[in-house]
Design an enzyme around this catalytic site. Sequence first.
Site, short mmCIF file in Angstrom:
data_model
loop_
_atom_site.label_atom_id
_atom_site.label_comp_id
_atom_site.label_asym_id
_atom_site.label_seq_id
_atom_site.Cartn_x
_atom_site.Cartn_y
_atom_site.Cartn_z
N TYR A 128 4.38 2.05 -54.05
CA TYR A 128 5.33 3.16 -54.18
C TYR A 128 4.96 4.11 -55.32
CZ TYR A 128 7.93 1.55 -50.29
OH TYR A 128 8.26 1.22 -49.00
N GLN A 159 15.41 11.52 -43.14
CA GLN A 159 14.92 10.13 -43.27
C GLN A 159 13.85 10.08 -44.36
OE1 GLN A 159 14.24 8.54 -38.96
NE2 GLN A 159 14.26 10.75 -38.85
N HIS A 162 17.24 7.21 -46.05
CA HIS A 162 16.33 6.12 -46.40
C HIS A 162 15.98 6.08 -47.87
CE1 HIS A 162 14.91 5.77 -41.91
NE2 HIS A 162 16.07 5.17 -42.14
N CYS A 181 18.04 -2.05 -60.20
CA CYS A 181 17.78 -3.45 -60.53
C CYS A 181 18.24 -4.35 -59.37
CB CYS A 181 18.54 -3.82 -61.81
SG CYS A 181 18.57 -5.59 -62.13
N CYS A 199 21.46 -6.73 -61.05
CA CYS A 199 22.77 -6.19 -61.44
C CYS A 199 23.05 -4.84 -60.78
CB CYS A 199 22.89 -6.08 -62.96
SG CYS A 199 21.90 -4.75 -63.66
N CYS A 235 14.83 -4.75 -65.80
CA CYS A 235 16.11 -4.26 -66.31
C CYS A 235 16.46 -5.04 -67.58
CB CYS A 235 17.14 -4.50 -65.23
SG CYS A 235 18.82 -4.14 -65.66
N CYS A 238 18.91 -6.82 -67.98
CA CYS A 238 19.47 -8.11 -67.57
C CYS A 238 18.36 -9.09 -67.16
CB CYS A 238 20.44 -7.92 -66.42
SG CYS A 238 19.66 -7.74 -64.80
N THR A 263 10.37 14.04 -36.20
CA THR A 263 10.64 12.59 -36.25
C THR A 263 10.35 11.97 -34.88
OG1 THR A 263 12.29 10.86 -36.61
CG2 THR A 263 13.14 12.97 -35.85
N SER A 264 9.84 10.74 -34.91
CA SER A 264 9.62 10.03 -33.65
C SER A 264 10.94 9.49 -33.12
CB SER A 264 8.63 8.87 -33.87
OG SER A 264 9.12 8.00 -34.87
C1 BJW Z 1 5.32 16.85 -36.68
C2 BJW Z 1 4.35 17.42 -37.48
C3 BJW Z 1 4.51 18.78 -37.80
C4 BJW Z 1 3.82 15.35 -37.23
N1 BJW Z 1 5.56 19.44 -37.33
N2 BJW Z 1 6.34 17.53 -36.22
C5 BJW Z 1 14.63 -3.46 -32.37
C6 BJW Z 1 15.39 -2.48 -31.74
C7 BJW Z 1 16.17 -1.60 -32.48
C8 BJW Z 1 16.21 -1.68 -33.86
C9 BJW Z 1 15.48 -2.65 -34.48
C10 BJW Z 1 14.68 -3.52 -33.74
N3 BJW Z 1 14.06 -4.35 -34.60
C11 BJW Z 1 14.43 -4.00 -35.86
C12 BJW Z 1 15.29 -2.98 -35.80
C13 BJW Z 1 15.94 -2.30 -36.93
C14 BJW Z 1 14.99 -1.39 -37.66
C15 BJW Z 1 14.33 -0.45 -36.67
O1 BJW Z 1 14.89 0.54 -36.24
N4 BJW Z 1 13.10 -0.74 -36.31
C16 BJW Z 1 12.39 0.06 -35.29
C17 BJW Z 1 11.00 0.40 -35.83
C18 BJW Z 1 12.38 -0.70 -34.01
N5 BJW Z 1 15.81 -0.65 -38.59
C19 BJW Z 1 16.10 -1.14 -39.79
O2 BJW Z 1 15.64 -2.20 -40.19
C20 BJW Z 1 17.06 -0.31 -40.63
N6 BJW Z 1 18.11 -1.11 -41.11
C21 BJW Z 1 18.95 -1.77 -40.30
O3 BJW Z 1 18.84 -1.72 -39.09
O4 BJW Z 1 19.91 -2.46 -40.96
C22 BJW Z 1 20.82 -3.23 -40.19
C23 BJW Z 1 20.38 -4.64 -40.28
C24 BJW Z 1 20.77 -5.37 -41.36
C25 BJW Z 1 20.39 -6.70 -41.43
C26 BJW Z 1 19.58 -7.24 -40.44
C27 BJW Z 1 19.16 -6.48 -39.38
C28 BJW Z 1 19.57 -5.16 -39.29
C29 BJW Z 1 16.35 0.25 -41.83
C30 BJW Z 1 15.25 1.16 -41.47
C31 BJW Z 1 14.51 1.62 -42.71
C32 BJW Z 1 13.30 2.43 -42.34
N7 BJW Z 1 12.50 2.63 -43.46
C33 BJW Z 1 11.25 3.37 -43.30
C34 BJW Z 1 10.28 2.98 -44.41
C35 BJW Z 1 10.76 3.27 -45.75
C36 BJW Z 1 9.74 2.80 -46.70
C37 BJW Z 1 8.76 3.84 -47.08
O5 BJW Z 1 9.00 5.05 -47.06
O6 BJW Z 1 7.72 3.34 -47.42
O7 BJW Z 1 11.55 4.75 -43.28
S1 BJW Z 1 10.39 3.09 -41.79
C38 BJW Z 1 9.75 4.69 -41.69
O8 BJW Z 1 10.21 5.19 -40.42
C39 BJW Z 1 10.44 5.52 -42.79
C40 BJW Z 1 10.90 6.72 -41.99
O9 BJW Z 1 11.98 7.36 -42.63
C41 BJW Z 1 11.24 6.15 -40.64
C42 BJW Z 1 11.26 7.16 -39.53
O10 BJW Z 1 9.98 7.65 -39.28
P1 BJW Z 1 9.80 9.19 -38.90
O11 BJW Z 1 10.29 10.03 -39.98
O12 BJW Z 1 10.33 9.42 -37.56
O13 BJW Z 1 8.19 9.31 -38.93
P2 BJW Z 1 7.13 8.99 -37.75
O14 BJW Z 1 5.82 8.85 -38.40
O15 BJW Z 1 7.59 7.89 -36.88
O16 BJW Z 1 7.16 10.31 -36.85
C43 BJW Z 1 6.65 11.55 -37.32
C44 BJW Z 1 6.90 12.59 -36.24
O17 BJW Z 1 6.52 13.86 -36.74
C45 BJW Z 1 6.08 12.36 -34.97
O18 BJW Z 1 6.94 12.49 -33.84
C46 BJW Z 1 5.04 13.48 -34.99
O19 BJW Z 1 4.68 13.91 -33.70
C47 BJW Z 1 5.76 14.54 -35.76
N8 BJW Z 1 4.94 15.51 -36.49
N9 BJW Z 1 3.40 16.44 -37.78
C48 BJW Z 1 6.44 18.78 -36.51
N10 BJW Z 1 3.59 19.42 -38.58
ZN ZN Z 2 19.85 -5.56 -64.11
#
Ligand code: BJW
Ligand code: ZN
Length: 251
Positions: free
Chosen positions: A67, A101, A119, A127, A130, A148, A150, A188-189
């Site tokens: 990160y 996102q 996100h 932390c 805490c 932290c 703590c 976004t995808s």
């Molecule tokens: C352009 C361009 C240009 C390029 N102009 N366009 C099965 C089914 C359904 C859900 C799940 C499942 N298994 C697991 C899940 C849940 C999971 C999930 O959805 N997973 C899927 C992958 C299936 N979700 C979670 O875990 C979330 N939490 C949750 O569900 O909590 C409830 C829970 C609690 C307890 C137990 C279980 C569930 C949390 C999701 C957190 C996502 N975090 C991330 C990473 C953060 C870390 C980091 O930054 O390092 O966030 S994942 C990553 O994907 C990041 C993004 O915000 C997110 C979305 O991606 P995004 O922005 O769409 O990017 P890309 O790369 O996918 O797409 C880019 C697009 O741009 C493309 O379309 C290109 O074509 C386009 N493009 N250039 C215009 N110039």
């Molecule tokens: Zn702490």
Amino acid sequence: MLQQYEKLKSALSSAKKIVFFTGAGISAESGIPTFRGKDGIWNKMKPDELANFNAFLRNPQIVWDWYQYRKKIVHQASPNHAHLTISEFQNYFDEVLVVTQNVDGFHSRAGSEIVYELHGNIEKNYCIDCGKRFDFENLEIEGKVPKCGCGGLIRPDIVWFGELLPEDAYSLSELAAETCDILFVIGTSALVFPAANIPYIAKKHGKFLVEVNIEKTELSSIVDLSLFGKAGEILPQILQRVKEEKSYGKN
Ligand code: BJW
Ligand code: ZN
């Protein structure tokens, strides 16, 4: 293309509240890598080893370093035409909200006033024991994972897989989708839930949906209009139409 813009023009002419739902693609033209696709982060790195809490507990240093590296890329980059154009929309509509996102903070840097970060934000930390927040601070000493007062490890304020989204940001985003006139889905995808619910909520409430992406997505079949191209090129063209239509700003 012209016909498509006509449809949009008519929606824009009566719209008061506009929501932009954005993903990694909007920052691609700033040089920030996207997640999926050929050059995406998840093509080279495994999400299981970096973007979940167990990975952080197993090896905090690797995750922390990753990160810090990503943060450096963000610091070396700037918001692009797409972010700036969205912020300029504020001069022409009563309400402009951004639901993002992305963790790079570029929408706020570009001047957007209402931004819901679903996100987290790469500049912020907290932390794991805490919950104390360490926002916008340089916490590193000799590159080590900071601790932290703590004794708990400090982690980036990023929503990892399996974690809940910030409750306020998510519920305000749902409300925005339910009450807007037009929802733009940019770069976004739309594969990651629950964030990807936002366009479906707008659809369910009969809102006009416009997608801007370089390629087809999961949403292409449900939106009212797909505009294929780079966000930094398409959005300024849309704003230009708005300016011609309104010929003066609201201020
Ligand atoms: C352009 C361009 C240009 C390029 N102009 N366009 C099965 C089914 C359904 C859900 C799940 C499942 N298994 C697991 C899940 C849940 C999971 C999930 O959805 N997973 C899927 C992958 C299936 N979700 C979670 O875990 C979330 N939490 C949750 O569900 O909590 C409830 C829970 C609690 C307890 C137990 C279980 C569930 C949390 C999701 C957190 C996502 N975090 C991330 C990473 C953060 C870390 C980091 O930054 O390092 O966030 S994942 C990553 O994907 C990041 C993004 O915000 C997110 C979305 O991606 P995004 O922005 O769409 O990017 P890309 O790369 O996918 O797409 C880019 C697009 O741009 C493309 O379309 C290109 O074509 C386009 N493009 N250039 C215009 N110039
Ligand atoms: Zn702490």
